[in-house]
Design a protein around this motif. Structure first.
Motif, PDB file in Angstrom:
ATOM      1  N   LYS A 109       0.896  -1.224  -0.013  1.00 49.62           N
ATOM      2  CA  LYS A 109      -0.063  -0.124   0.040  1.00 49.62           C
ATOM      3  C   LYS A 109       0.768   1.189  -0.106  1.00 49.62           C
ATOM      4  O   LYS A 109       1.448   1.461  -1.082  1.00 49.62           O
ATOM      5  N   ASP A 110       0.962   2.071   1.258  1.00 51.30           N
ATOM      6  CA  ASP A 110       1.629   3.279   1.286  1.00 51.30           C
ATOM      7  C   ASP A 110       3.090   2.871   1.928  1.00 51.30           C
ATOM      8  O   ASP A 110       3.253   2.188   2.839  1.00 51.30           O
ATOM      9  N   ILE A 111       4.064   4.121   1.663  1.00 49.04           N
ATOM     10  CA  ILE A 111       5.307   4.196   2.324  1.00 49.04           C
ATOM     11  C   ILE A 111       5.318   5.677   2.822  1.00 49.04           C
ATOM     12  O   ILE A 111       5.152   6.607   2.091  1.00 49.04           O
ATOM     13  N   ASN A 112       5.299   5.796   4.140  1.00 42.55           N
ATOM     14  CA  ASN A 112       5.350   6.966   4.629  1.00 42.55           C
ATOM     15  C   ASN A 112       6.566   7.131   5.712  1.00 42.55           C
ATOM     16  O   ASN A 112       6.656   6.565   6.645  1.00 42.55           O
ATOM     17  N   LEU A 113       7.560   7.938   5.064  1.00 38.51           N
ATOM     18  CA  LEU A 113       8.813   8.200   5.911  1.00 38.51           C
ATOM     19  C   LEU A 113       8.907   9.496   6.092  1.00 38.51           C
ATOM     20  O   LEU A 113       8.858  10.515   5.544  1.00 38.51           O
ATOM     21  N   HIS A 114       9.397  10.051   7.504  1.00 37.14           N
ATOM     22  CA  HIS A 114       9.513  11.337   7.989  1.00 37.14           C
ATOM     23  C   HIS A 114      10.989  11.478   8.759  1.00 37.14           C
ATOM     24  O   HIS A 114      11.345  10.163   9.408  1.00 37.14           O
ATOM     25  N   ALA A 115      11.825  12.275   8.507  1.00 36.84           N
ATOM     26  CA  ALA A 115      13.122  12.410   9.238  1.00 36.84           C
ATOM     27  C   ALA A 115      13.207  13.813   9.598  1.00 36.84           C
ATOM     28  O   ALA A 115      13.073  14.894   9.018  1.00 36.84           O
ATOM     29  N   ALA A 116      13.909  13.913  10.966  1.00 38.73           N
ATOM     30  CA  ALA A 116      14.001  15.280  11.428  1.00 38.73           C
ATOM     31  C   ALA A 116      15.092  16.055  10.679  1.00 38.73           C
ATOM     32  O   ALA A 116      15.286  17.305  10.546  1.00 38.73           O
ATOM     33  N   GLY A 117      16.169  15.375  10.231  1.00 39.78           N
ATOM     34  CA  GLY A 117      17.184  15.744   9.367  1.00 39.78           C
ATOM     35  C   GLY A 117      17.129  15.504   8.061  1.00 39.78           C
ATOM     36  O   GLY A 117      15.913  15.841   7.365  1.00 39.78           O
ATOM     37  N   ALA A 118      17.771  14.569   7.228  1.00 40.14           N
ATOM     38  CA  ALA A 118      17.782  14.483   5.915  1.00 40.14           C
ATOM     39  C   ALA A 118      17.424  13.038   5.660  1.00 40.14           C
ATOM     40  O   ALA A 118      17.386  12.115   6.516  1.00 40.14           O
ATOM     41  N   ILE A 119      16.868  12.736   4.541  1.00 40.00           N
ATOM     42  CA  ILE A 119      16.648  11.336   3.933  1.00 40.00           C
ATOM     43  C   ILE A 119      17.677  11.147   2.760  1.00 40.00           C
ATOM     44  O   ILE A 119      17.804  11.912   1.893  1.00 40.00           O
ATOM     45  N   ARG A 120      18.410  10.013   2.856  1.00 42.67           N
ATOM     46  CA  ARG A 120      19.523   9.419   1.755  1.00 42.67           C
ATOM     47  C   ARG A 120      18.958   8.117   1.397  1.00 42.67           C
ATOM     48  O   ARG A 120      18.278   7.462   1.940  1.00 42.67           O
ATOM     49  N   MET A 121      19.815   7.833   0.295  1.00 41.67           N
ATOM     50  CA  MET A 121      19.731   6.498  -0.329  1.00 41.67           C
ATOM     51  C   MET A 121      20.934   5.720  -0.194  1.00 41.67           C
ATOM     52  O   MET A 121      21.946   6.456  -0.493  1.00 41.67           O
ATOM     53  N   GLU A 122      20.815   4.360   0.002  1.00 36.02           N
ATOM     54  CA  GLU A 122      22.081   3.776   0.146  1.00 36.02           C
ATOM     55  C   GLU A 122      22.709   3.998  -1.169  1.00 36.02           C
ATOM     56  O   GLU A 122      22.230   3.783  -2.183  1.00 36.02           O
ATOM     57  N   ALA A 123      24.021   3.750  -1.316  1.00 35.40           N
ATOM     58  CA  ALA A 123      24.695   3.660  -2.562  1.00 35.40           C
ATOM     59  C   ALA A 123      24.190   2.439  -3.276  1.00 35.40           C
ATOM     60  O   ALA A 123      24.193   1.413  -2.792  1.00 35.40           O
ATOM     61  N   PRO A 124      24.177   2.339  -4.456  1.00 37.65           N
ATOM     62  CA  PRO A 124      23.756   1.166  -5.313  1.00 37.65           C
ATOM     63  C   PRO A 124      24.711  -0.208  -4.954  1.00 37.65           C
ATOM     64  O   PRO A 124      25.992   0.113  -5.045  1.00 37.65           O
ATOM     65  N   LEU A 125      24.380  -1.034  -4.858  1.00 39.72           N
ATOM     66  CA  LEU A 125      25.051  -2.350  -4.567  1.00 39.72           C
ATOM     67  C   LEU A 125      24.812  -3.325  -5.679  1.00 39.72           C
ATOM     68  O   LEU A 125      23.873  -3.973  -6.091  1.00 39.72           O
ATOM     69  N   GLY A 126      25.845  -3.252  -6.609  1.00 42.62           N
ATOM     70  CA  GLY A 126      26.095  -3.892  -7.838  1.00 42.62           C
ATOM     71  C   GLY A 126      25.085  -3.457  -9.086  1.00 42.62           C
ATOM     72  O   GLY A 126      24.884  -2.309  -9.006  1.00 42.62           O
ATOM     73  N   ALA A 127      24.394  -4.409  -9.654  1.00 44.08           N
ATOM     74  CA  ALA A 127      23.946  -4.092 -10.907  1.00 44.08           C
ATOM     75  C   ALA A 127      22.451  -3.945 -10.510  1.00 44.08           C
ATOM     76  O   ALA A 127      21.647  -3.631 -11.442  1.00 44.08           O
ATOM     77  N   ALA A 128      21.893  -4.333  -9.426  1.00 42.11           N
ATOM     78  CA  ALA A 128      20.462  -3.989  -9.264  1.00 42.11           C
ATOM     79  C   ALA A 128      20.417  -2.940  -7.762  1.00 42.11           C
ATOM     80  O   ALA A 128      20.311  -3.772  -6.674  1.00 42.11           O
ATOM     81  N   PRO A 129      20.390  -2.047  -8.109  1.00 36.43           N
ATOM     82  CA  PRO A 129      20.182  -0.949  -7.134  1.00 36.43           C
ATOM     83  C   PRO A 129      18.956  -1.214  -6.396  1.00 36.43           C
ATOM     84  O   PRO A 129      17.954  -1.274  -6.717  1.00 36.43           O
ATOM     85  N   SER A 130      19.022  -0.736  -4.963  1.00 35.00           N
ATOM     86  CA  SER A 130      17.807  -0.840  -4.162  1.00 35.00           C
ATOM     87  C   SER A 130      16.802   0.335  -4.592  1.00 35.00           C
ATOM     88  O   SER A 130      17.440   1.582  -4.969  1.00 35.00           O
ATOM     89  N   TYR A 131      15.491   0.434  -4.352  1.00 39.70           N
ATOM     90  CA  TYR A 131      14.562   1.450  -4.501  1.00 39.70           C
ATOM     91  C   TYR A 131      13.403   1.044  -3.601  1.00 39.70           C
ATOM     92  O   TYR A 131      13.007   0.391  -2.970  1.00 39.70           O
ATOM     93  N   LEU A 132      12.528   2.100  -3.574  1.00 39.40           N
ATOM     94  CA  LEU A 132      11.129   2.151  -2.830  1.00 39.40           C
ATOM     95  C   LEU A 132      10.150   1.669  -3.733  1.00 39.40           C
ATOM     96  O   LEU A 132      10.249   2.174  -4.984  1.00 39.40           O
ATOM     97  N   ASN A 133       9.477   0.949  -3.343  1.00 41.24           N
ATOM     98  CA  ASN A 133       8.152   0.257  -4.100  1.00 41.24           C
ATOM     99  C   ASN A 133       7.041   0.330  -3.433  1.00 41.24           C
ATOM    100  O   ASN A 133       6.794  -0.424  -2.353  1.00 41.24           O
TER     101      ASN A 133
END
Length: 411
Positions: A109-133
């Motif tokens: 269903k939904d992804i709800n994310l809140h951060a008091a500071g910054a939101i970052r993405m981890e560096a891609p790991l190999g040929a299949a980078p992670s993502y939000l789905n």
């Protein structure tokens, strides 16, 4: 397994791994403090937490239930990476000052994310980078920034709308070849920047079914780069707006200074640029083909109500000519109109229509600047409610007919 009003708390100098029994909710009470270690929580029917979870890396598996609740988010203080998976929704809030770093997050269903500071993405790991789905919607909010130019938050482009709000910068990147849909994107700072890229598909603006009554991007600087851009159901509002590889229709564009549209790539013709809404307010438009030889295959149609006048500059590459090869059924493939009463339209740069015509209309005066070179294989028309001025050094060349129509004088 705990009672409905029960729960688990943990303090550890090592890792923490907890799981509910099958089909049950995992209830955390009193929080979890694992210091700089890893925490993994697995549940068959959702996870709730009263108290903060402190750890380096946090992995959450919610099964068929929500991870957190609306108004009762999972509170965290993480120094590492968050990963989560559930068939329902994710509700999480990073309350510490450290950046919330995202790994793969999937929700039915939904992804709800809140951060008091910054939101970052981890560096891609190999040929299949992670993502939000997310199956329905993604909502991101940060006290400072979301992503960073060159290290954007990666979103699966599956048509689930994305809402994002941050102070200074929002950088998003579409993954796969579907539609990356932007709902409400806002920066709070006066000089905030929004960067969105989706090289494999289309960027769309759409509020979605359960969103506020508007969709759009608002920031001082807006940069969109995609294979196509469909802004039909929303608006771009910024001091400077840049759209690369634009293929737009009935868009609403508010740019108090510059709006730049760059189409095509090296060796490949660009598509159409259509910014048609009478609610547009941009006062300077730069229309470019990335490759001069390839040019633009389609049409250019710009409409604005620029209260301070409109200046349009055509070109290709660094200083070349924009060559437009039109659509067969359309004999006027380049059209520019400033509808604002008593306001000017100024034409600059170099434009050539290879097999079609061009027309320019102003609610006030119309000026072709010195150094401008406009060449049409068919017809060319310039019409203004006030004066039409062709400055010394400007070139207008139409193979068939050239029409100059002025409410006052042709100079």
């Amino acid at each position: 397994q705990t009672a409905a009003d029960g729960g688990v708390s943990a303090n550890s100098t090592g890792h923490v791994y907890l799981a509910s029994t099958e089909g049950e909710t995992l209830r955390i009470k009193g929080g979890i403090n694992a210091g700089a270690n890893e925490v993994k929580l697995l549940a068959g029917n959702g996870i709730t937490a009263e108290g903060r979870i402190t750890a380096k890396d946090l992995t959450l598996y919610g099964g068929k239930g929500d991870i957190g609740r609306k108004g009762a988010e999972i509170e965290t203080d993480l120094s590492g990476t968050l990963r989560a998976n559930t068939e329902a929704s994710v509700y999480l809030k990073q309350t510490g000052t450290q950046a919330l770093t995202l790994g793969a997050i999937a929700a039915g269903k939904d992804i709800n994310l809140h951060a008091a500071g910054a939101i970052r993405m981890e560096a891609p790991l190999g040929a299949a980078p992670s993502y939000l789905n997310a199956g329905n919607r993604i909502r991101l909010a940060a006290g400072s920034s979301i992503g960073a130019n060159g290290a954007a938050v990666r979103i699966l482009s599956n048509s689930a709308p994305v809402d994002a709000e941050a102070a200074s910068e929002i950088s998003l990147k579409g993954e796969k070849n579907g539609d990356l849909v932007l709902g409400t994107i806002r920066t709070r700072d006066a000089n905030g920047t929004v960067n969105v890229t989706h090289e494999g598909g289309t960027i769309k603006l759409s509020k979605g079914g359960d969103a506020p009554s508007f969709a759009g991007v608002r920031a001082d600087k807006i940069n969109l780069r995609a294979k196509n851009a469909d802004l039909t159901d929303g608006s771009l509002e910024g001091k400077t707006v840049v759209v690369e590889a634009a293929d737009t229709e009935k868009s609403v564009l508010h740019a108090s200074e510059n709006a730049t549209f760059t189409v095509g790539t090296t060796g490949k013709a660009g598509g159409s640029v259509q910014i048609l809404s009478e609610k547009n307010t941009f006062s300077k438009a730069n229309v470019r083909a990335a490759d001069e030889a390839a040019g633009l295959m389609g049409n250019v149609n710009l409409v604005t109500n620029a209260a301070s006048g409109l200046t349009v500059n055509f070109g290709a590459g660094s200083a070349g000519t924009l060559k437009v090869k039109g659509i067969d059924q359309n004999h006027l493939d380049v059209r520019v109109r400033n509808l604002a009463k008593n306001q000017s339209l100024t034409l600059e740069g170099k434009l050539q229509t290879v097999d079609t015509g061009m027309a320019f209309t102003s609610g006030g005066s119309l000026t072709v600047k010195s150094g401008a070179v406009y060449t049409s294989a068919r017809n060319m028309a310039l019409a203004a409610q006030e004066d039409v001025t062709i400055e010394n050094g400007a070139v207008l060349d139409a193979e068939k007919s050239l029409l100059l129509e002025a409410g006052k004088n042709v100079l």
